[in-house]
Design a protein around this motif. Structure first.
Motif, short mmCIF file in Angstrom:
data_model
loop_
_atom_site.label_atom_id
_atom_site.label_comp_id
_atom_site.label_asym_id
_atom_site.label_seq_id
_atom_site.Cartn_x
_atom_site.Cartn_y
_atom_site.Cartn_z
N ALA A 21 0.83 -1.20 0.00
CA ALA A 21 0.00 0.00 0.00
C ALA A 21 0.87 1.25 0.00
CB ALA A 21 -0.94 -0.01 1.20
N CYS A 24 2.51 1.70 -3.43
CA CYS A 24 1.52 2.15 -4.41
C CYS A 24 1.10 3.59 -4.17
CB CYS A 24 0.29 1.24 -4.36
SG CYS A 24 0.60 -0.38 -5.05
N LEU A 27 3.72 5.84 -5.48
CA LEU A 27 3.68 5.86 -6.95
C LEU A 27 2.57 6.79 -7.44
CD1 LEU A 27 4.64 4.41 -9.65
CD2 LEU A 27 2.65 2.95 -9.31
N VAL A 28 1.36 6.59 -6.89
CA VAL A 28 0.21 7.38 -7.35
C VAL A 28 0.39 8.86 -7.02
CG1 VAL A 28 -2.23 7.80 -6.93
CG2 VAL A 28 -1.42 5.48 -7.31
N SER A 31 3.08 10.53 -9.25
CA SER A 31 2.63 10.83 -10.62
C SER A 31 1.58 11.92 -10.60
CB SER A 31 2.12 9.56 -11.30
OG SER A 31 0.76 9.38 -11.05
N ALA A 32 0.72 11.94 -9.57
CA ALA A 32 -0.30 12.99 -9.51
C ALA A 32 0.36 14.36 -9.41
CB ALA A 32 -1.22 12.76 -8.32
N LEU A 35 2.28 15.26 -12.73
CA LEU A 35 1.49 15.47 -13.94
C LEU A 35 0.43 16.55 -13.78
CD1 LEU A 35 1.03 11.74 -14.97
CD2 LEU A 35 2.54 13.42 -16.01
N THR B 76 -4.65 -3.86 -5.39
CA THR B 76 -3.99 -2.61 -5.02
C THR B 76 -2.98 -2.21 -6.09
OG1 THR B 76 -4.19 -3.30 -2.74
CG2 THR B 76 -2.75 -1.43 -3.18
N ILE B 77 -2.18 -3.17 -6.52
CA ILE B 77 -1.16 -2.87 -7.53
C ILE B 77 -1.82 -2.47 -8.85
CG2 ILE B 77 0.66 -3.91 -8.94
CD1 ILE B 77 1.42 -5.57 -6.48
N SER B 80 -3.46 1.01 -8.68
CA SER B 80 -2.48 2.10 -8.69
C SER B 80 -1.95 2.32 -10.11
CB SER B 80 -1.30 1.78 -7.77
OG SER B 80 -1.78 1.38 -6.53
N ILE B 83 -4.54 4.13 -12.16
CA ILE B 83 -4.62 5.57 -11.85
C ILE B 83 -3.48 6.32 -12.53
CG2 ILE B 83 -4.54 7.28 -10.01
CD1 ILE B 83 -5.77 5.18 -8.16
N VAL B 84 -2.28 5.74 -12.47
CA VAL B 84 -1.14 6.40 -13.10
C VAL B 84 -1.36 6.52 -14.61
CG1 VAL B 84 1.32 6.21 -13.58
CG2 VAL B 84 0.46 5.73 -11.29
N GLN B 87 -3.78 9.22 -15.33
CA GLN B 87 -3.18 10.55 -15.15
C GLN B 87 -2.27 10.90 -16.33
OE1 GLN B 87 -1.43 9.99 -11.33
NE2 GLN B 87 -3.16 10.88 -10.24
N VAL B 88 -1.52 9.90 -16.81
CA VAL B 88 -0.64 10.16 -17.96
C VAL B 88 -1.48 10.55 -19.18
CG1 VAL B 88 0.94 9.07 -19.60
CG2 VAL B 88 1.24 8.70 -17.15
N ALA B 91 -2.72 14.01 -18.92
CA ALA B 91 -1.67 15.02 -19.08
C ALA B 91 -1.19 15.11 -20.52
CB ALA B 91 -0.50 14.69 -18.15
N PHE B 92 -1.15 13.98 -21.23
CA PHE B 92 -0.52 14.02 -22.55
C PHE B 92 -1.45 13.68 -23.71
CE2 PHE B 92 2.93 13.15 -19.51
CZ PHE B 92 3.65 14.31 -19.72
#
Lengths: 260, 221
Positions: A21, A24, A27-28, A31-32, A35, B76-77, B80, B83-84, B87-88, B91-92
Motif C-alpha cells: 500500500a 503504491c 507511486l500514485v 505521478s499525480a 502530472l 492494489t497494484i 495504482s 490511476i497512473v 493521469q498520464v 496530461a498528454f
C-alpha cells in the motif's frame, strides 16, 4: 515450486499489505504531483477553446474581443448574484452539475431542456465598455438533442435581450440533420433576435417549421431545421430553460438593472 | 527451449488463447471504446501497459504474498497502475481521455488483468510475466482495433478521423450505418470474429456443459 513455503502468519500478511500500500501510494501521489501542471494546463486550454468558438463567431459579427479581455465570473443562479467564493478558473460546471452537493434537481414540469439536474452556479463571460457597463454577455447553455447532449454559448448584447450569436461547441447529433445546428447558415439566423417581448416574457425559440415573416414571432424565433425536429425542439427547450427563472433569468434581471 | 517458452507466452494469446474471443473477457470495454479507431488504439495501449506492469510487479513479489491476502495485493497494484495510466493520458492525450471518460479507470475491473495476475504472474518469473502481459494486451488490442476499424469505417466512413468514403451529408454517395455507432454492433462484430476463429479452429469450440434430454425418446424407451 516453493509456493507452499510462503508464511501464512497474519503479522507477515499485514506487513506485506502495508508495504504494498505504501509503495503504491507513493507511486500514485508522485505521478499525480508531477502530472498535475500538465493536466491543469490542458483543462484551461480546453476551456479557452470552448470560449474561443463563441469569440470566433463574435468576431464575424464585428465584436472583436480576445479571451484575455473577457472577464469571467461565477454566478449563483438562484439569486442571480456573483459568487465571491468560487473562482471561475477552477469552477467546473460540468462536474458540479452531477455533484449532488453542488447541483439541484429540476422539477420535471420545469425541465424543458431535459437535463434533470443543473449546477447551482454557472460561469458567465463579460466584456465591458469604457465606462464599465456590460457591453457583451456570454452565457453557457446545455440541453438534449436527438441523441446527444448539446453544449454551447449564447452571446447577448448589454441590454441582456438582443442575441449576438448562438454557438454550439459540442454535440453528437446526426450529421447532416441535427448536427446542422453548427452550420454557419443556421447560426446566421440568430443575431438580432430578441429574448424578451415587451411584457418581459421569454419568447426566443425555434419554430416548428418556418417562421412567417410578418408575425410577432419573427422578432424572437428562428426556423426549425427540417428533418431534425427533436434537435430543433432541444435547442428551443434549452433556450427557454436557461433564459427562464430556473436558469439565468434572475441574473439577466440584475444586468438589466445595471448591476451586472 | 527456454526462448521458445517466452515466445509462446507472447504469441499464443493473439489468436490461440485470445482473452476476448476464447475466454470472453474484457467485453464491456470492447463495446464502449470501439466507436472510433483512435479511442480503441489508446485503450489498447493503456490495457497492454497495465497488463505488462502489473505482471512484472506481481511476479516480483509472488514468493512473499500469503495466499489469504493475494487478491487484495493484486488489486492494489493494478488499481495504482490504472490511476497512473489515467493521469498520464489526462496530461498528454487530453482530448482522447475526454472521450474515453470513465473507461480507462474501469481497466481495474477488466477481468483480463486480474485473470493474468492470478493465472500467470503468481506462478512465473518476471520476464515471462511481462511477455505474457504484453501478449494478452496485444490479443485484446487485436480485437479492439479490428472492431474499432470496422465500426468507424461503416459508421463514419472514415479511419482515424480521415474521411475515406464521402457520406451523403458531405455530398458523397455513402450512407453511414447508424447501428455501427451503437453498442450492439460491437456484439455482432465480436460474435462474427469468434464464429470465424472457431470455424477455422474447431478445438476452440466450447464443449456443451449440459446434454439437453430428448424427452420424447426417453418416453419411448
Amino acid at each position: 515450486m516453493d509456493e507452499n513455503t510462503i508464511s501464512e502468519d497474519p503479522i507477515h500478511a499485514l506487513l506485506l499489505v502495508l508495504g504494498v500500500a505504501v509503495v503504491c501510494a507513493l507511486l500514485v501521489s508522485t505521478s499525480a504531483v508531477t502530472l498535475r501542471p500538465h493536466y491543469a494546463a490542458n483543462l484551461e486550454a480546453h476551456r479557452l477553446a470552448q470560449l474561443g468558438s463563441i469569440l470566433g463567431a463574435l468576431s464575424e459579427r464585428g465584436y472583436e474581443v480576445s479571451a484575455q479581455e473577457v472577464e469571467s465570473r461565477v454566478v449563483e443562479l438562484a439569486g442571480g448574484a456573483y459568487s465571491e467564493k468560487l473562482d471561475p478558473s477552477t469552477f467546473d460546471a460540468r462536474t458540479a452539475a452531477v455533484d449532488p452537493g453542488n447541483s439541484i434537481a429540476i422539477p420535471a414540469d420545469r425541465d424543458v431542456a431535459h437535463i434533470k439536474r443543473r449546477a447551482k452556479h454557472a460561469t458567465v463571460y463579460l466584456a465591458r465598455d469604457g465606462s464599465g457597463n456590460v457591453d457583451l454577455l456570454i452565457l453557457p447553455v446545455r440541453g438534449s438533442g436527438y441523441q446527444s447532449s448539446l453544449y454551447g454559448f449564447l452571446a447577448l448584447e448589454g441590454d441582456a435581450s438582443t442575441v449576438v450569436a448562438l454557438k454550439f461547441y459540442e454535440q453528437g447529433d446526426t450529421p447532416g440533420m441535427g448536427a446542422r445546428i453548427q452550420d454557419p447558415s443556421w447560426e446566421a439566423l440568430w443575431p438580432g433576435k430578441q429574448v424578451y417581448d415587451d411584457t418581459g416574457t421569454v419568447r426566443i425559440g425555434v419554430a416548428r417549421g418556418k417562421v412567417s415573416p410578418g408575425s410577432v414571432d419573427a422578432e424572437h424565433m428562428v426556423d426549425g431545421i427540417s428533418g431534425a425536429t427533436r434537435t430543433s425542439r432541444g435547442v428551443h427547450g434549452l433556450l427557454r430553460f436557461w433564459l427562464g427563472d430556473f436558469g439565468f433569468g434572475p441574473y439577466l434581471e440584475r444586468v438589466r438593472r445595471g448591476e451586472g | 527451449m527456454v526462448g521458445n517458452r517466452y515466445w509462446n507466452s507472447l504469441v499464443t494469446p493473439l489468436i490461440g488463447e485470445n482473452p476476448i474471443t476464447l475466454q470472453i473477457l474484457g467485453i464491456c470495454s470492447a463495446l464502449a471504446v470501439t466507436t472510433t479507431l483512435d479511442t480503441a488504439l489508446v485503450m489498447s495501449g493503456a490495457v497492454t501497459c497495465v497488463l505488462a506492469l502489473s505482471g512484472a510487479s506481481i511476479s516480483l513479489i509472488r514468493r512473499r504474498v500469503p495466499r489469504s491476502v493475494r487478491i487484495i495485493v493484486q488489486i492494489t497494484i493494478i488499481a495504482s497502475l490504472v490511476i497512473v495510466v489515467d493521469q498520464v493520458l489526462k496530461a498528454f492525450a487530453f482530448e482522447i481521455s475526454l472521450r474515453l471518460s470513465v473507461f480507462v479507470g474501469l481497466i481495474v475491473t477488466n477481468c483480463i488483468v486480474l485473470g493474468r495476475a492470478e493465472a500467470f504472474a503468481m506462478h512465473n518469473g518476471v520476464l515471462a510475466s511481462i511477455l505474457d502481459g504484453i501478449g494478452n494486451g496485444l490479443g485484446y488490442s487485436l480485437i479492439l482495433v479490428l472492431v474499432g476499424a470496422i465500426r468507424e469505417f461503416f459508421g463514419h466512413g472514415s479511419l482515424l478521423g480521415k474521411q475515406i468514403l464521402w457520406t451523403t451529408a458531405q455530398g458523397g454517395g455513402f450512407d453511414p450505418l447508424h447501428l455501427m455507432l451503437l453498442p450492439p454492433s460491437a456484439f455482432f462484430i465480436i460474435g462474427g470474429i469468434i464464429w470465424f476463429i472457431r470455424a477455422r479452429r474447431p478445438e476452440q469450440v466450447d464443449r456443451s456443459e449440459f446434454q439437453i434430454r430428448d424427452e420424447l425418446q426417453e418416453e419411448r424407451r
